[in-house]
Write an enzyme that holds these catalytic residues in place. Structure first.
Site, PDB file in Angstrom:
ATOM      1  N   ALA A 126      16.594   2.703   1.583  1.00 17.06           N
ATOM      2  CA  ALA A 126      16.646   1.337   2.132  1.00 17.06           C
ATOM      3  C   ALA A 126      15.399   1.005   2.931  1.00 17.06           C
ATOM      4  O   ALA A 126      15.386   0.057   3.709  1.00 17.06           O
ATOM      5  CB  ALA A 126      17.894   1.170   2.991  1.00 17.06           C
ATOM      6  N   GLY A 127      14.356   1.804   2.782  1.00 15.70           N
ATOM      7  CA  GLY A 127      13.101   1.491   3.461  1.00 15.70           C
ATOM      8  C   GLY A 127      13.031   1.996   4.890  1.00 15.70           C
ATOM      9  O   GLY A 127      12.150   1.598   5.647  1.00 15.70           O
ATOM     10  N   ASP A 175       5.010   7.165   7.131  1.00  6.12           N
ATOM     11  CA  ASP A 175       6.411   7.549   7.318  1.00  6.12           C
ATOM     12  C   ASP A 175       6.522   8.955   7.911  1.00  6.12           C
ATOM     13  O   ASP A 175       7.214   9.181   8.901  1.00  6.12           O
ATOM     14  CB  ASP A 175       7.160   7.507   5.979  1.00  6.12           C
ATOM     15  CG  ASP A 175       7.123   6.131   5.356  1.00  6.12           C
ATOM     16  OD1 ASP A 175       6.661   5.189   6.016  1.00  6.12           O
ATOM     17  OD2 ASP A 175       7.544   6.008   4.190  1.00  6.12           O
TER      18      ASP A 175
HETATM   19  C1  GLA Z   1       6.363   3.164   2.117  1.00  7.20           C
HETATM   20  C2  GLA Z   1       5.320   4.277   2.101  1.00  7.20           C
HETATM   21  C3  GLA Z   1       4.383   4.153   3.314  1.00  7.20           C
HETATM   22  C4  GLA Z   1       3.806   2.749   3.429  1.00  7.20           C
HETATM   23  C5  GLA Z   1       4.910   1.693   3.317  1.00  7.20           C
HETATM   24  C6  GLA Z   1       4.363   0.294   3.260  1.00  7.20           C
HETATM   25  O1  GLA Z   1       7.216   3.305   3.209  1.00  7.20           O
HETATM   26  O2  GLA Z   1       5.951   5.533   2.124  1.00  7.20           O
HETATM   27  O3  GLA Z   1       3.367   5.123   3.209  1.00  7.20           O
HETATM   28  O4  GLA Z   1       2.806   2.530   2.476  1.00  7.20           O
HETATM   29  O5  GLA Z   1       5.715   1.888   2.168  1.00  7.20           O
HETATM   30  O6  GLA Z   1       3.746  -0.032   4.463  1.00  7.20           O
END
Ligand code: GLA
Length: 405
Positions: A126-127, A175
């Site tokens: 879910a991000g 992340d």
């Molecule tokens: C995902 C990737 C990160 C980053 C984000 C967008 O979460 O894992 O490295 O690129 O997308 O900001």
């Protein structure tokens, strides 16, 4: 002890029976990014914060060369011999810890085998970096079990390598860095090409972060993500004709943008008009999003929350119009938030293509905010969103087993 935790303990004991004295417990959070989206792999600034939601990892060492993986979020047990570690789709979530084990082996750091059991309260896919949370929990555990005194930065870099080289997702460093290095009640302003960072206390008195989940399955996240990366690489290659010393796309400043845009437009003789237009829009997002992320710590330190909120909104609009990674569900959630009581700012967070938004909301209006966003979103999409009113927590760590989460 709460019911959910008791359930996890029971599942763990059934998965790996044996003396409790042999068991160690680790925690790695998820993360929310406040601003600076799709800037990490372009060498720019990001502003993530670790969450109090995350992944708990129970580990018991084994001496028989076997790695076993279980969890409360997927059925079944996956067992892999230490001499047979490879990415296999059917290994499902176990590919993340296996990737980490493999990357440590390449550093000549070996665990002879272990039972790994994961329990999490992050929504998966879910991000909010559920995968980085699993990877960094595993890396933290391997360091502890092998007496390897690595820094959080080293752990983050290794975990990113596992994601890139083993799992095959070409993600940036944000992340894993946030999950490994997060600080309670603070965001991290990270410059991704140098890994220089600053701890930014969240002076958001009277405000809370509200995360809302579209509850729409992310689609094409991997392929579109890699497509955006290659579009950025193309734009950078063209701009290097003008500025040979340009290290990264995010090094193009807003002041340089008119020239950069003209360069990209002129390259349309090699590309067609549509392709040039796409590169211009992708690069414009990166340049101005990076400027917003760079400025954000100052706004927060000065308590300029309204200005920070406007920047969050502009970030979403740029991700929608120029970077094209939002989609109907995320747009509906963000627009519902902008119109809701108490909202200071709202934007999608993470890679996009579905997933979550993050909103900064006045504490005394949280209930009205949630009710208003839920009603507007449901009226438009026909499904209910979920909300997480979370704390900003610390990064990955070992925790005493007798502590309940
Ligand atoms: C995902 C990737 C990160 C980053 C984000 C967008 O979460 O894992 O490295 O690129 O997308 O900001």
């Amino acid at each position: 002890m709460n019911h959910e935790w008791q359930y996890a303990l029971n599942q763990w004991e059934a998965f790996s029976p044996g003396p409790i004295s042999d068991v160690r417990l680790f925690f790695a959070p998820g993360r929310v990014n406040l601003i600076g989206e799709h800037t990490d792999y372009n060498g720019g600034y990001v502003l993530p914060a670790a969450l109090s939601l995350g992944t708990w990892l129970f580990v018991r060492s084994r001496t028989d060369g076997l790695f076993r993986f279980g969890s409360t979020f997927a059925d079944g047990v996956i067992a892999v011999r230490a001499d047979d570690i490879a990415y296999r789709p059917e290994q499902d979530f176990a590919n993340y810890p296996l990737g980490v084990i493999d990357m440590f082996a390449r550093e000549d750091i070996h665990l002879p085998g272990a039972d790994f059991f994961f329990h999490g309260n992050l929504p998966i896919g879910a991000g909010l970096s559920s995968s980085a949370s699993v990877e960094v929990a595993t890396a933290t555990a391997i360091c502890a079990l092998t007496d390897t005194a690595w820094s959080g930065e080293q752990i983050a870099i290794l975990a990113q390598r596992a994601e890139n080289q083993f799992v095959g997702v070409n993600s940036g460093i944000m992340d894993q860095f946030a999950v490994a290095m997060g600080k309670r009640d603070s965001a991290l302003s990270l410059h991704c090409s140098t890994l220089a960072y600053e701890v930014v206390p969240m002076h958001a008195d009277g405000c809370r972060l509200v995360i809302a989940n579209t509850n729409v399955q992310r689609t094409l996240a991997g392929s579109k993500y890699n497509e955006r990366r290659s579009e950025c690489d193309k734009a950078l290659a063209i701009l290097r004709d003008t500025w040979p010393d340009l290290d990264a796309l995010a090094d193009v400043t807003p002041e340089m943008w008119p020239d950069a845009q003209a360069r990209l437009r002129a390259a349309a003789d090699k590309l067609d008009d549509t392709a040039a237009d796409i590169l211009i829009r992708r690069a414009r997002h990166v340049v101005f999003e990076n400027a917003r992320a760079k400025e954000a710590p100052t706004l927060l330190a000065n308590g300029q929350l309204e200005a920070f909120g406007e920047s969050m909104n502009a970030s979403h609009q740029s991700l929608r119009d120029d970077y094209e990674v939002t989609g109907d569900a995320l747009d509906a959630l963000a627009e519902a938030a902008w119109a809701a009581p108490g909202c200071i700012g709202s934007r999608m967070t993470g890679a996009g293509f579905g997933g979550c938004t993050v909103s900064l909301v006045r504490e005394n209006a949280i209930d009205e905010f949630v009710a208003s966003v839920a009603a507007a979103y449901e009226a438009r999409l026909g499904i209910a969103p979920s909300f997480y009113i979370t704390e900003i927590g610390d990064g990955a760590r070992e925790i005493a087993l007798d502590l309940q989460p």
